[in-house]
Write a protein that holds these residues in place. Structure first.
Motif, PDB file in Angstrom:
ATOM      1  N   GLU A 292     -22.914 -18.566 -27.796  1.00  0.00           N
ATOM      2  CA  GLU A 292     -23.997 -17.610 -28.028  1.00  0.00           C
ATOM      3  C   GLU A 292     -23.825 -16.916 -29.375  1.00  0.00           C
ATOM      4  O   GLU A 292     -24.811 -16.707 -30.115  1.00  0.00           O
ATOM      5  N   ARG A 296     -26.329 -17.261 -32.663  1.00  0.00           N
ATOM      6  CA  ARG A 296     -26.969 -16.095 -33.282  1.00  0.00           C
ATOM      7  C   ARG A 296     -26.825 -16.137 -34.802  1.00  0.00           C
ATOM      8  O   ARG A 296     -27.683 -15.636 -35.527  1.00  0.00           O
ATOM      9  N   GLY A 380     -33.163 -12.984 -36.804  1.00  0.00           N
ATOM     10  CA  GLY A 380     -32.623 -12.206 -35.698  1.00  0.00           C
ATOM     11  C   GLY A 380     -31.324 -11.515 -36.071  1.00  0.00           C
ATOM     12  O   GLY A 380     -30.863 -11.550 -37.209  1.00  0.00           O
ATOM     13  N   ARG A 381     -30.733 -10.892 -35.082  1.00  0.00           N
ATOM     14  CA  ARG A 381     -29.506 -10.121 -35.287  1.00  0.00           C
ATOM     15  C   ARG A 381     -28.312 -10.940 -34.818  1.00  0.00           C
ATOM     16  O   ARG A 381     -28.246 -11.365 -33.669  1.00  0.00           O
ATOM     17  N   ALA A 382     -27.382 -11.169 -35.727  1.00  0.00           N
ATOM     18  CA  ALA A 382     -26.195 -11.957 -35.411  1.00  0.00           C
ATOM     19  C   ALA A 382     -25.128 -11.130 -34.711  1.00  0.00           C
ATOM     20  O   ALA A 382     -24.296 -11.685 -33.988  1.00  0.00           O
TER      21      ALA A 382
END
Length: 491
Positions: A292, A296, A380-382
């Motif tokens: 996951e 990201r 998006g946000r890592a």
């Protein structure tokens, strides 16, 4: 007599009707097949009947057109062709187009509907507007610094503006002159054969299309995963990791290239690149958490476009614990493009968010009026902002006191991570030297550049190859150029 004339008239009308039916058949049902017929040269003649629009860097064209006075009249020319080949690609009358020449072909060729102020008029006049222009985000000084730094060695550089995703440099080495492929004839065919047979693969865009094991630079992803998951809550706390560390479920010891890694903290492991600590942390995060986190950051995404397509960077989704341990330090099947690793550094520099990388600032008509503007996007946000802030501190320590001192830039705050990636059967290949990092002027509120450098054939004894020795000096030159360019915005 009148009857015969009448029958003759009927027959003439029938022939005329048959002629009209055949004309409709050709123009409607068979038009596409006739257009696609290799013997039909009209499309190619029309395509090259006028100059192609230009690709711009810092407001100046790096492409042009030459009147060949042949049937396919205008051939593409390139200024500093090898320098900008990974950006422009080629436009060839024999072999087609690649990279920006392909991605923006309709604008450059003048076939994009948006170029015509009065589309109906051009349809009626059976003409097309002049080719438009593609204004890139590349900065000439940054591109030149990266190209000079690699100095012909096999490798690549990708540099981004973290807050916007603008690609400031995209270099692949060794390179080639796309102008050699522009026209037709034996010279072009010979150049194509020579370039494709070259073992150094100069036409391969290593920055976008080649994937490498990222080695220890991937430890930034593992550290972010551990902090976000709460597996590590204190980066300065001892991790109780032995040296060497036995890979889970095996009797295989994992060694360290550095000393002092036994029971080291995560901060020390990042600073001195301790394999054992980061591999064990990756196992503690677990397969699902690591997958996951990697995704990201952009791994396993096959849909990235800049607008040319980018090869998929890989992090396996099904692994045993020992394989996960190796993947957590950027080995096993973990692979990444240089652009992907620049995105990792940019995410840290940008507070955890990844701005979508883009190579085109805007497209315009030949007179400069805008057709389409580049839009800032987000992937998006890592990681959490607090995690990004903590990793910034750890990466600064790598450059100030750790393994990445050759990347230090006077008058700037620099964060980085070195890497030496093993590869080949039994790790017999010459290791790849990596450096990823970011830089911020001391008086600036945010970093101006994030960079990734990989050198395939570092000129050193195998045991002496390191990211600090081979890749960090190139990154330093690129970051210095970007900080200077940041003071003088592009036209």
């Amino acid at each position: 007599m009148i009857r015969y004339i009448r029958w003759c008239a009927y027959f003439c009308v029938l022939l005329l009707a048959a002629l009209q039916v055949n004309l409709v058949r050709i123009q409607v049902w068979e038009a596409a097949a006739l257009d696609a017929n290799p013997a039909n040269k009209r499309g190619a003649v029309e395509r090259y009947a006028r100059p192609r629009g230009d690709i711009l860097v810092d407001g100046r064209p790096v492409t042009g057109s030459r009147d060949s006075r042949q049937l396919l009249r205008y051939e593409r020319t390139y200024r500093d062709g090898p320098l900008y080949a990974p950006v422009t690609g080629f436009s060839s009358q024999t072999y087609g187009t690649s990279f920006l020449e392909r991605a923006e072909d309709d604008v450059l060729a003048g076939t994009a509907p948006a170029l015509a102020a009065f589309p109906l008029w051009h349809d009626l006049a059976r003409s097309r507007p002049a080719g438009g222009r593609a204004v890139t985000t590349v900065r000439a000084g940054v591109q030149s610094a990266a190209y000079a730094g690699l100095a012909g060695k096999r490798g690549a550089v990708a540099a981004l503006e973290p807050a916007t995703g603008r690609i400031l440099a995209l270099v692949s080495s060794p390179s080639y002159d796309p102008g050699e492929l522009s026209g037709t004839g034996s010279a072009v065919e010979d150049a194509w054969a020579r370039l494709n047979a070259d073992p150094d693969r100069p036409m391969l865009n290593r920055a976008l299309r080649e994937t490498y094991p990222p080695g220890s630079t991937f430890k930034i992803v593992t550290a972010a995963a551990a902090l976000d998951a709460g597996v590590v809550t204190d980066v300065d706390a001892p991790t109780r990791t032995p040296d060497p560390y036995l890979l889970p479920g095996t009797r295989t010891p994992l060694p360290n290239a550095s000393t002092g890694c036994e029971d080291a903290s995560m901060a020390e492991a990042v600073q001195w690149s301790c394999n054992t600590v980061m591999a064990r942390i990756g196992v503690r995060v677990g397969l699902r958490g690591m997958v996951e986190a990697a995704e990201r950051f952009g791994f396993n995404d096959s849909g990235l476009r800049v607008p040319a397509w980018v090869s998929r960077s890989n992090f396996d989704t099904d692994m045993s614990p020992d394989q996960l341990a190796l993947s957590a330090i950027g080995q096993f099947n973990t692979t990444a493009t240089p652009l992907q690793m620049a995105m990792v550094a940019a995410a840290v520099a940008n507070g955890g968010e990844i701005a979508r990388p883009r190579l085109v600032e805007r497209t315009t008509r030949r007179d400069g009026t805008q057709v389409k503007g580049g839009v800032r996007g987000s992937l998006g946000r890592a990681m959490n902002p607090a995690t990004a802030l903590r990793l910034q501190e750890l990466m600064v320590k790598v450059v100030d006191e750790g393994t990445g001192r050759n990347a230090a830039v006077p008058g700037a705050v620099v964060g980085g991570k070195t890497g030496t990636a093993q590869h080949g059967v039994g790790n017999a290949g010459i290791p790849y030297a990596w450096f990823i990092g970011w830089a911020r002027a001391e008086d600036a509120p945010v970093p101006a550049v994030a960079v990734a450098v990989v050198v395939e054939d570092a000129a050193a004894r195998r045991g002496d190859i390191s990211g600090n020795g081979a890749a960090a000096p190139i990154a330093r030159a690129v970051m210095q150029a970007a900080l200077s360019a940041d003071r003088y915005p592009a036209p």
